[in-house]
Design an enzyme around this catalytic site. Structure first.
Site, PDB file in Angstrom:
ATOM      1  N   ILE A 280       0.812  -1.219   0.000  1.00 37.41           N
ATOM      2  CA  ILE A 280       0.000   0.000   0.000  1.00 37.41           C
ATOM      3  C   ILE A 280       0.844   1.267   0.000  1.00 37.41           C
ATOM      4  CG2 ILE A 280      -2.007  -1.051   1.099  1.00 37.41           C
ATOM      5  CD1 ILE A 280      -1.004  -0.051   3.776  1.00 37.41           C
TER       6      ILE A 280
ATOM      7  N   ARG B 256       5.244   2.817  -0.627  1.00 33.81           N
ATOM      8  CA  ARG B 256       6.659   2.504  -0.838  1.00 33.81           C
ATOM      9  C   ARG B 256       7.486   3.760  -0.626  1.00 33.81           C
ATOM     10  NH1 ARG B 256      10.002  -1.423  -3.044  1.00 33.81           N
ATOM     11  NH2 ARG B 256       8.210  -2.816  -3.101  1.00 33.81           N
ATOM     12  N   GLY B 257       8.602   3.583   0.070  1.00 35.12           N
ATOM     13  CA  GLY B 257       9.535   4.680   0.293  1.00 35.12           C
ATOM     14  C   GLY B 257      10.930   4.268  -0.134  1.00 35.12           C
TER      15      GLY B 257
ATOM     16  N   PHE C 277      13.496   3.489   1.718  1.00 32.49           N
ATOM     17  CA  PHE C 277      14.169   2.475   2.528  1.00 32.49           C
ATOM     18  C   PHE C 277      13.306   1.255   2.817  1.00 32.49           C
ATOM     19  CE2 PHE C 277      16.446   6.349   3.338  1.00 32.49           C
ATOM     20  CZ  PHE C 277      17.759   5.931   3.190  1.00 32.49           C
TER      21      PHE C 277
ATOM     22  N   ASP D 225      10.529  15.744  10.985  1.00 34.01           N
ATOM     23  CA  ASP D 225      10.107  15.619   9.583  1.00 34.01           C
ATOM     24  C   ASP D 225       8.599  15.812   9.465  1.00 34.01           C
ATOM     25  OD1 ASP D 225      10.477  15.294   6.874  1.00 34.01           O
ATOM     26  OD2 ASP D 225      10.359  13.106   6.931  1.00 34.01           O
TER      27      ASP D 225
ATOM     28  N   GLU E 176       5.439  34.555  41.609  1.00 36.32           N
ATOM     29  CA  GLU E 176       6.823  34.230  41.263  1.00 36.32           C
ATOM     30  C   GLU E 176       6.877  33.321  40.042  1.00 36.32           C
ATOM     31  OE1 GLU E 176      11.008  32.703  43.286  1.00 36.32           O
ATOM     32  OE2 GLU E 176       9.096  32.160  44.220  1.00 36.32           O
TER      33      GLU E 176
ATOM     34  N   GLU F 130      30.364  44.410  41.077  1.00 32.76           N
ATOM     35  CA  GLU F 130      29.242  43.648  41.617  1.00 32.76           C
ATOM     36  C   GLU F 130      28.360  43.132  40.485  1.00 32.76           C
ATOM     37  OE1 GLU F 130      25.420  44.134  44.655  1.00 32.76           O
ATOM     38  OE2 GLU F 130      26.806  45.818  44.333  1.00 32.76           O
TER      39      GLU F 130
ATOM     40  N   ASP G 127      23.830  57.934  39.814  1.00 36.55           N
ATOM     41  CA  ASP G 127      23.530  57.348  41.119  1.00 36.55           C
ATOM     42  C   ASP G 127      24.009  55.899  41.248  1.00 36.55           C
ATOM     43  OD1 ASP G 127      21.776  56.111  39.418  1.00 36.55           O
ATOM     44  OD2 ASP G 127      19.949  56.879  40.359  1.00 36.55           O
TER      45      ASP G 127
ATOM     46  N   LYS H  39      22.950  53.255  39.750  1.00 36.43           N
ATOM     47  CA  LYS H  39      21.904  52.247  39.591  1.00 36.43           C
ATOM     48  C   LYS H  39      21.858  51.741  38.146  1.00 36.43           C
ATOM     49  CE  LYS H  39      18.862  53.838  43.311  1.00 36.43           C
ATOM     50  NZ  LYS H  39      17.474  54.265  43.662  1.00 36.43           N
TER      51      LYS H  39
END
Length: 591
Positions: A141, A143-144, A146, A263, A501, A541, A566, A568
């Site tokens: 039915i 075919r490929g 491999f 695939d 969180e 730091e 400052d 920051k």
């Protein structure tokens, strides 16, 4: 392996401008004979290790010429000399009146070596040897390249009378250790994934001296590709949704179990029957592989028109499957490929550089939600791309099927792992950004948080996560997959995580950045960070926060991250910190 469960032969498929009968081959396994770098893609220089796969796949499953042999260096193994005892044994057998079948079974001469076959290959798989006594083969039915597929019926046992599809892979085609491992892995993956409604059912695997036989569910409704062609290449939005939902569902399930298909294309989805609303089944796991949550793959495999950009760059994971789904969704909605060229190099160039067109008909007449859905599957940066689970929560999909189960999202685990390993400064920045989430993102995160079984106090713990994973992993995957996930979340070993969180930990900054509200969102987040999380910090730091040494080069790179008025974090530094930018390259695990 390129065969399928019950895919019909494509030799009689009519020509179509969108799906020509002789499609471009899969980008699979460059070889030493093609070792020169491509003039278009210098990164595409084949790895020497790629010579291990002596095969090439084709979109239609047809033959394609192998390029694995090196010119003027074709090695042939000489035939074994005849056994000196051959005539003696033959005389003894004739004397005892042995049958011809016994002669063949007892023969001591080795079979002729296949040209180009590696020496000393062990083609024993440990599968059952009683195929012919248990199964009656029917007509071919499909075919490929491999192998081929036949209908069949079980003669006895628990499956007596069951009509199935049997994929037959000749051992003569297995000319390398990698080819043998591909077959072994395909069977292992089918066993591991067994049970999902949108995945072809695996029954058993057999072998004899000549072939491997894989017995699977028989799907008689034909390929998704055939239905696309029958419609002239176009689906309405309402007709496309159930198709895409089924594809996303099975792919999200595969990803959670640690399998990337590699695939995905319309040819690899079959309908169970000819009915219009029959179930869709994913097939052909011959190119699939197992992948750990924090691992990346580097094999270039897949079908040319559906391959993701990161696959061409040899560093990818499950997001590559999502790209392929995006290509399928684009085809369903407009009837043409988003990336097209007449040559393989042209296809690669389009995938890497071109943007899919949403200007030509029918796109101007489709909903904005449909266009946004496809665009977010086809982001070239995989970090911005939706996961399969997220796509099922997209406004275009959400609500279409109220009984639809949204699976766990492995992306959540990767995000939480990165959050737990982040500095306190980056965690504060992510908490500020999480306050700017839009409604769609919050709905998705609430769904994922509820999956992790929070306790009565509203906290998820390592124990609740373990319990949730156990109820969602297949029996085959529990022993390996659950420890892999829990190893990512060691930071939760002695504490819990509430929803606030969780939002900070699970937010995907790159995806959030792709939204239209990004500029407004990050500005608002920075204002919140200024009030609640920003503090004076020196470059040394900050370098320590990022896990780098206080070298001179580090000072020059981080100079703009800090406000000199400052001390920051500046807005520029805040944006960089959100993205987790480090001044040293991250180490990737690839294979």
């Amino acid at each position: 392996m390129g065969g399928c469960t019950s895919k019909p032969s494509t030799s009689g498929r009519p020509d179509n401008p969108f799906f020509p009968g002789n499609d471009y081959p899969l980008i699979d396994n460059p070889t030493p004979s093609a070792s020169k770098a491509s003039p278009f893609f210098p990164f595409y220089t084949p790895s020497p290790a790629r010579h291990r796969r002596n095969k090439s796949r084709d979109v239609t499953g047809g033959e394609s010429k192998s390029v694995t042999s090196t010119p003027l260096r074709q090695l042939r193994r000489a035939f074994n000399p005849p056994s000196p005892a051959k005539h003696i044994r033959a005389a003894l057998r004739r004397r005892k009146g042995k049958k011809e079948a016994a002669l063949s079974a007892e023969a001591t001469e080795a079979p002729p070596q296949e040209e180009g076959e590696e020496l000393g290959l062990d083609k024993r798989f440990g599968f059952a040897k009683d195929f012919h006594s248990r199964v009656e083969l029917g007509d071919e039915i499909g075919r490929g390249h491999f192998g081929y597929t036949c209908s069949a019926k079980f003669r006895k046992g628990e499956l007596k009378g069951q009509v199935v599809a049997v994929k037959i892979i000749p051992k003569s085609k297995m000319t390398s250790a990698i080819a043998i491992e591909d077959v072994r892995r395909e069977v292992k993956i089918l066993q591991a994934l067994s049970g999902h409604k949108n995945l072809v059912q695996f029954y058993d695997a057999f072998e004899d001296n000549a072939n491997v036989y894989i017995a699977m569910e028989l799907c008689e409704g034909g390929e998704l590709l055939d239905r696309i062609l029958a419609r002239g290449g176009k689906y309405s939005e309402d007709d496309a949704k159930p198709v895409i939902i089924q594809i996303l569902n099975v792919v999200a399930f595969c990803h959670l179990q640690g399998v990337v298909h590699r695939d995905l294309k319309p040819e690899n989805f079959l309908y169970t029957s000819k009915e219009e609303n029959s179930q869709l089944k994913a097939i052909d796991f011959g190119l699939s592989d197992f992948v750990k949550p924090d691992e990346r793959l580097n094999d270039i495999v897949g079908s040319a028109y559906y391959v993701a950009p990161e696959v061409l760059h040899r560093s990818y994971t499950t997001e590559a499957d999502v790209w392929s789904i995006g290509v399928i969704a684009y085809i369903l909605l407009c009837g043409s490929r988003p990336f097209w060229a007449r040559t393989e190099s042209g296809i690669f160039r389009a995938v890497l550089k071109a943007d899919p067109s949403f200007d030509e008909a029918p796109w101007p007449f489709l909903s904005s939600e449909a266009k946004d859905f496809v665009k977010r599957l086809l982001f070239k940066d995989p970090r911005r791309r939706m996961s399969a689970s997220q796509a099922l929560m997209h406004p275009w999909i959400r609500g279409y099927d109220r009984d639809m189960n949204i699976p766990f999202d492995i992306l959540i685990f990767r995000q939480i792992k990165a959050y737990l390993r982040s500095s306190s400064l980056r965690k504060a920045a992510l908490r500020a950004l999480s306050k700017t989430l839009i409604t769609d993102e919050i709905i998705y995160l609430k769904t994922q948080f509820s999956f992790l079984s929070p306790n009565k106090d509203g906290f998820i713990t390592l124990g609740s996560i373990r319990s949730s994973l156990s109820s969602n992993a297949t029996d085959e995957m529990k022993e390996t997959r659950i420890p892999e996930f829990l190893a990512l979340l060691n930071g939760l070993q002695h504490r819990g995580m509430d929803f606030a969180e969780f939002c900070a930990a699970a937010i995907n900054v790159h995806q959030h950045e792709s939204l239209d509200c990004w500029e407004e969102s990050i500005r608002h987040a920075y204002e919140l960070f200024e009030r609640n999380g920003n503090r004076a910090i020196v470059i040394e730091e900050l370098a320590s926060e990022l896990g780098v040494g206080p070298a001179i080069t580090v000072h020059s790179v981080l100079h703009d991250w800090i406000r000199h008025t400052d001390g920051k974090l500046s807005f520029f530094g805040f944006a960089k910190l959100l993205h987790g930018v480090s001044v040293r390259p991250s180490v990737k695990t690839t294979r």
